[in-house]
Design a protein around this motif. Sequence first.
Motif, PDB file in Angstrom:
ATOM      1  N   TYR A 295       0.719  -1.276  -0.035  1.00 56.41           N
ATOM      2  CA  TYR A 295       0.000  -0.218   0.012  1.00 56.41           C
ATOM      3  C   TYR A 295       0.840   1.232  -0.024  1.00 56.41           C
ATOM      4  N   ILE A 296       2.015   1.299   0.523  1.00 58.21           N
ATOM      5  CA  ILE A 296       3.003   2.288   0.452  1.00 58.21           C
ATOM      6  C   ILE A 296       4.123   2.478  -0.397  1.00 58.21           C
ATOM      7  N   VAL A 297       4.859   1.447  -0.537  1.00 57.38           N
ATOM      8  CA  VAL A 297       6.112   1.315  -1.386  1.00 57.38           C
ATOM      9  C   VAL A 297       5.702   1.020  -2.781  1.00 57.38           C
ATOM     10  N   LYS A 298       4.811  -0.231  -3.165  1.00 56.32           N
ATOM     11  CA  LYS A 298       4.135  -0.511  -4.179  1.00 56.32           C
ATOM     12  C   LYS A 298       5.127  -1.152  -5.312  1.00 56.32           C
ATOM     13  N   LYS A 299       6.219  -0.360  -5.512  1.00 63.68           N
ATOM     14  CA  LYS A 299       7.210  -0.762  -6.732  1.00 63.68           C
ATOM     15  C   LYS A 299       8.652  -0.505  -6.310  1.00 63.68           C
ATOM     16  N   LEU A 300       9.538  -1.117  -6.330  1.00 64.00           N
ATOM     17  CA  LEU A 300      11.137  -0.601  -6.260  1.00 64.00           C
ATOM     18  C   LEU A 300      11.893  -1.180  -7.346  1.00 64.00           C
TER      19      LEU A 300
END
Length: 295
Positions: free
Chosen positions: A255-260
């Motif tokens: 919900y916060i980072v989603k993708k790195l």
Amino acid sequence: MSFGIRALLAFIVLVLVWFLWQWVRIERRRGNSRASWGAPWDLTIGFVTNFFDALGIGNFAPTTAAFKLLKRMPDEEIPGTLNAGHTLPVLVEAFIFIAAVAVDFTTLLSMLVASVVGAWFGAGVVARLPRRAVQVGMGVALSVAALLFMAANLHWMPSGGESLGLSGGALILAIGVNCVLGALMTLGIGLYAPCLILISLLGMNPLAGFPIMMGSCALLMPVAGIRFIKACRYNLRASIALSVGGIPGVLIAAYIVKKLPLLWLRWLVVVVVAYAALTMLSSARRPEPQPVALS
């Protein structure tokens, strides 16, 4: 959202409650009603591995590597600790992705059921294996995981198609393979990478693989986990810590980072997992200590 998906999400919630209730009930019967959360590094391992699990890396191989490097527990307890400790975070993860990502319900449900059937039989076998067999099996599993991570980094994986479901012979093949993957997962072979390869080879959109692979793990792990817990073939404190640390990791990733950008992390995982595989196989080659006869 279809009625089938809503029913499946409700079932996942029920499975989560059932697993937690069974776990507490079994340990209370053993007199472990006040078990602690484990060491701080266990909580950290749970948070980090499940954070990246929600981003698609998988948590079994990194957790196994961490436990082996830290000499956290006897090797034969690692499969049970993985299946028991990661169950609650992965159930939360599956709920999120099944609700968010479109996939054909028949394909999803049939592959989930197949993985559960495989896990039921697999856990019954693994929970009775001697230490050396577990060491060899996990050493091979970690070697396969390292190769799969390397293949992903080098873009050797199939790119997949656009389909959101399977039918006919392709669906039958997928069901059979996922059943085998469910059984192998009880030994510590993560399901994510081989399942994603499978559905991509069969022409499905790789994004549709996320609810399939996460849902498969979420439903097979409670079944396998309870069998390991009943057999007392796991580390209780480490399992609790993985659960407690893992759920916030999943929620933050989803919900916060989603993708790195994960390329360098995947190469680091290859190195760590390959080293853990070598140490596990090396441990299996050492002769087991013989009991001293009492005169």
